[in-house]
Write a protein that holds these residues in place. Sequence first.
Motif, PDB file in Angstrom:
ATOM      1  N   ASP A  44      40.666  39.475  46.825  1.00  0.00           N
ATOM      2  CA  ASP A  44      40.521  40.514  45.843  1.00  0.00           C
ATOM      3  C   ASP A  44      40.334  39.900  44.197  1.00  0.00           C
ATOM      4  N   ASP A  45      39.208  40.026  43.713  1.00  0.00           N
ATOM      5  CA  ASP A  45      38.853  39.182  42.433  1.00  0.00           C
ATOM      6  C   ASP A  45      39.108  40.178  41.185  1.00  0.00           C
ATOM      7  N   GLY A  46      40.499  40.557  41.156  1.00  0.00           N
ATOM      8  CA  GLY A  46      40.921  41.423  40.095  1.00  0.00           C
ATOM      9  C   GLY A  46      40.198  42.794  40.091  1.00  0.00           C
ATOM     10  N   SER A  47      40.104  43.475  41.224  1.00  0.00           N
ATOM     11  CA  SER A  47      39.314  44.809  41.287  1.00  0.00           C
ATOM     12  C   SER A  47      40.099  45.717  40.339  1.00  0.00           C
ATOM     13  N   LYS A  48      39.423  46.853  39.986  1.00  0.00           N
ATOM     14  CA  LYS A  48      39.902  48.005  39.381  1.00  0.00           C
ATOM     15  C   LYS A  48      40.260  49.402  40.057  1.00  0.00           C
ATOM     16  N   ASP A  49      39.405  49.287  41.228  1.00  0.00           N
ATOM     17  CA  ASP A  49      39.440  50.653  42.025  1.00  0.00           C
ATOM     18  C   ASP A  49      40.560  50.111  43.120  1.00  0.00           C
ATOM     19  N   ASN A  50      40.196  50.823  44.048  1.00  0.00           N
ATOM     20  CA  ASN A  50      41.318  50.977  45.255  1.00  0.00           C
ATOM     21  C   ASN A  50      40.826  49.861  46.547  1.00  0.00           C
ATOM     22  N   THR A  51      40.233  48.694  45.909  1.00  0.00           N
ATOM     23  CA  THR A  51      39.990  47.481  46.876  1.00  0.00           C
ATOM     24  C   THR A  51      41.183  47.153  47.529  1.00  0.00           C
ATOM     25  N   ILE A  68      44.463  37.961  49.175  1.00  0.00           N
ATOM     26  CA  ILE A  68      44.914  37.135  48.061  1.00  0.00           C
ATOM     27  C   ILE A  68      44.112  37.960  47.096  1.00  0.00           C
ATOM     28  N   SER A  69      45.070  38.400  45.901  1.00  0.00           N
ATOM     29  CA  SER A  69      44.836  39.320  44.834  1.00  0.00           C
ATOM     30  C   SER A  69      45.009  38.375  43.632  1.00  0.00           C
ATOM     31  N   PHE A  70      43.841  38.440  42.738  1.00  0.00           N
ATOM     32  CA  PHE A  70      43.842  37.822  41.385  1.00  0.00           C
ATOM     33  C   PHE A  70      44.572  38.658  40.577  1.00  0.00           C
ATOM     34  N   SER A  71      44.993  37.912  39.235  1.00  0.00           N
ATOM     35  CA  SER A  71      45.945  38.654  38.335  1.00  0.00           C
ATOM     36  C   SER A  71      44.668  39.318  37.504  1.00  0.00           C
ATOM     37  N   ARG A  72      43.616  38.876  37.342  1.00  0.00           N
ATOM     38  CA  ARG A  72      42.328  39.813  36.883  1.00  0.00           C
ATOM     39  C   ARG A  72      40.819  39.123  37.542  1.00  0.00           C
ATOM     40  N   ASN A  73      39.736  39.545  36.955  1.00  0.00           N
ATOM     41  CA  ASN A  73      38.482  39.111  37.372  1.00  0.00           C
ATOM     42  C   ASN A  73      38.049  37.685  37.021  1.00  0.00           C
ATOM     43  N   PHE A  74      38.070  36.805  37.996  1.00  0.00           N
ATOM     44  CA  PHE A  74      38.068  35.214  37.689  1.00  0.00           C
ATOM     45  C   PHE A  74      36.407  34.755  38.012  1.00  0.00           C
ATOM     46  N   VAL A 297      38.244  19.667  30.383  1.00  0.00           N
ATOM     47  CA  VAL A 297      39.375  18.752  29.914  1.00  0.00           C
ATOM     48  C   VAL A 297      40.588  19.578  29.696  1.00  0.00           C
ATOM     49  N   LYS A 298      40.629  20.770  29.431  1.00  0.00           N
ATOM     50  CA  LYS A 298      41.581  21.694  29.544  1.00  0.00           C
ATOM     51  C   LYS A 298      42.618  22.007  30.727  1.00  0.00           C
ATOM     52  N   ARG A 299      41.872  21.716  31.867  1.00  0.00           N
ATOM     53  CA  ARG A 299      42.292  21.483  33.119  1.00  0.00           C
ATOM     54  C   ARG A 299      43.198  22.972  33.302  1.00  0.00           C
ATOM     55  N   ARG A 300      42.238  24.161  33.017  1.00  0.00           N
ATOM     56  CA  ARG A 300      43.005  25.577  33.206  1.00  0.00           C
ATOM     57  C   ARG A 300      42.847  25.685  34.670  1.00  0.00           C
ATOM     58  N   PRO A 301      43.925  26.395  35.426  1.00  0.00           N
ATOM     59  CA  PRO A 301      43.597  26.955  36.802  1.00  0.00           C
ATOM     60  C   PRO A 301      42.497  27.681  37.108  1.00  0.00           C
ATOM     61  N   ILE A 302      41.819  27.229  38.325  1.00  0.00           N
ATOM     62  CA  ILE A 302      40.398  28.030  38.468  1.00  0.00           C
ATOM     63  C   ILE A 302      41.004  29.698  38.758  1.00  0.00           C
ATOM     64  N   TYR A 303      42.216  29.801  39.274  1.00  0.00           N
ATOM     65  CA  TYR A 303      42.174  31.259  39.619  1.00  0.00           C
ATOM     66  C   TYR A 303      44.016  31.338  39.288  1.00  0.00           C
ATOM     67  N   LEU A 304      44.207  32.631  39.329  1.00  0.00           N
ATOM     68  CA  LEU A 304      45.682  32.919  39.179  1.00  0.00           C
ATOM     69  C   LEU A 304      46.036  34.179  40.365  1.00  0.00           C
ATOM     70  N   ILE A 305      46.866  34.205  41.039  1.00  0.00           N
ATOM     71  CA  ILE A 305      47.080  34.937  42.104  1.00  0.00           C
ATOM     72  C   ILE A 305      48.434  35.848  41.673  1.00  0.00           C
ATOM     73  N   LYS A 306      47.892  37.275  41.830  1.00  0.00           N
ATOM     74  CA  LYS A 306      49.077  38.236  41.529  1.00  0.00           C
ATOM     75  C   LYS A 306      49.784  38.671  42.776  1.00  0.00           C
ATOM     76  N   GLU A 307      49.402  38.773  43.907  1.00  0.00           N
ATOM     77  CA  GLU A 307      49.952  39.132  45.187  1.00  0.00           C
ATOM     78  C   GLU A 307      49.151  38.753  46.642  1.00  0.00           C
ATOM     79  N   GLU A 308      49.943  38.347  47.254  1.00  0.00           N
ATOM     80  CA  GLU A 308      49.367  37.704  48.437  1.00  0.00           C
ATOM     81  C   GLU A 308      49.880  38.441  49.728  1.00  0.00           C
ATOM     82  N   ILE A 309      49.186  38.736  50.704  1.00  0.00           N
ATOM     83  CA  ILE A 309      49.595  39.276  51.990  1.00  0.00           C
ATOM     84  C   ILE A 309      49.192  38.589  53.245  1.00  0.00           C
TER      85      ILE A 309
END
Length: 309
Positions: A44-51, A68-74, A297-309
């Motif tokens: 789930d790429d940070g969906s705002k609906d009931n996905t 796997i649910s992301f913290s926002r849309n990545f 160069v910043k090496r930011r993570p590609i995604y952040l997980i909010k919830e996992e089941i």
Amino acid sequence: MSLLSVIVPCFNEEESVTDFYTELMKNQPYFQEKKLDLEILFIDDGSKDNTVGKIKELKQKDDRVRMISFSRNFGKEAAMYSGLENAKGDYVVIMDVDLQDPPALLPDMYAYIQEGYDSVATRRVTRKGEPPIRSFFARCFYRLMKRISKTEIMDGARDYRMMSRQMVDAILQMQEYNRFTKGIYGWVGFQTKWLEYENVERAKGETKWNFWKLLVYSVEGITAFSTAPLMFASFMGVLFCILAFALIVFTIIRKVVFGDPVSGWPSLVCIISLVSGVQLFCLGILGQYLSKTYMEVKRRPIYLIKEEI
Ligand code: UDP
Ligand code: MG
């Protein structure tokens, strides 16, 4: 038993999730016959609906569902990467949830994998149902890429692809932040079988891509898999130096022969505006590569997980 991971990126797809599951399960008899266990990994790429709610409903019915649910849309690229990273299967397939990637192709794909291919990819041979202007620019993009990049990028290629564990591990080694999966597939190599099919229109909901997003994405693809634009900038520099030299010679000769060095204001203005345009354009090209490097160069993570089941 082998395990097949089905990775499904979802962004605001509450209407499609259940239909997708139903359609996928039509292959169940085949999977059983081939002794293939299934793992359905919804990203789930940070969906705002009931996905997320819909996926959880499926989870209650079927234990093979994971989420796997992301913290926002990545973005879909991040979703696919996360899927590949978290899939446990011996074989992995990436599919859209909108049924544009027909699950009915899965048996064919699996058969080719069994034959020894490392990956089985799909491409649409038609672009029916797409705005003509979008198809036109897509074609231009692929034609350009073919010329300026050494990496093979197939016209009409979908992200719908089944891969062996070996190929997945190779892709996971490419940890770049600016991801352009279509190029990454080509870059890692391995033996790929191409399946062709007619474009299927989205079952429900709306496409998440608009023209602007696609344009930005294509620039991403070019900068990620070709340095030809930088070459072009240097080439323009050389070309304009030669032109300038010719002009100097011309001006000197005109002065000596006709004795008139002053006239020519309009031509001067034309030359200045043309050259400054070219300069800004080349600076822009440089800027594109610089900004990509900066983000890398910043090496930011590609995604952040909010919830996992
Ligand atoms: N998607 C995603 N994140 C995004 C945009 C799209 O995970 O930011 C997913 C979307 O839910 C769908 C797939 O990527 O499963 C393809 O998206 P879409 O159908 O909008 O693209 P198209 O088929 O029109 O190229
Ligand atoms: Mg789609």
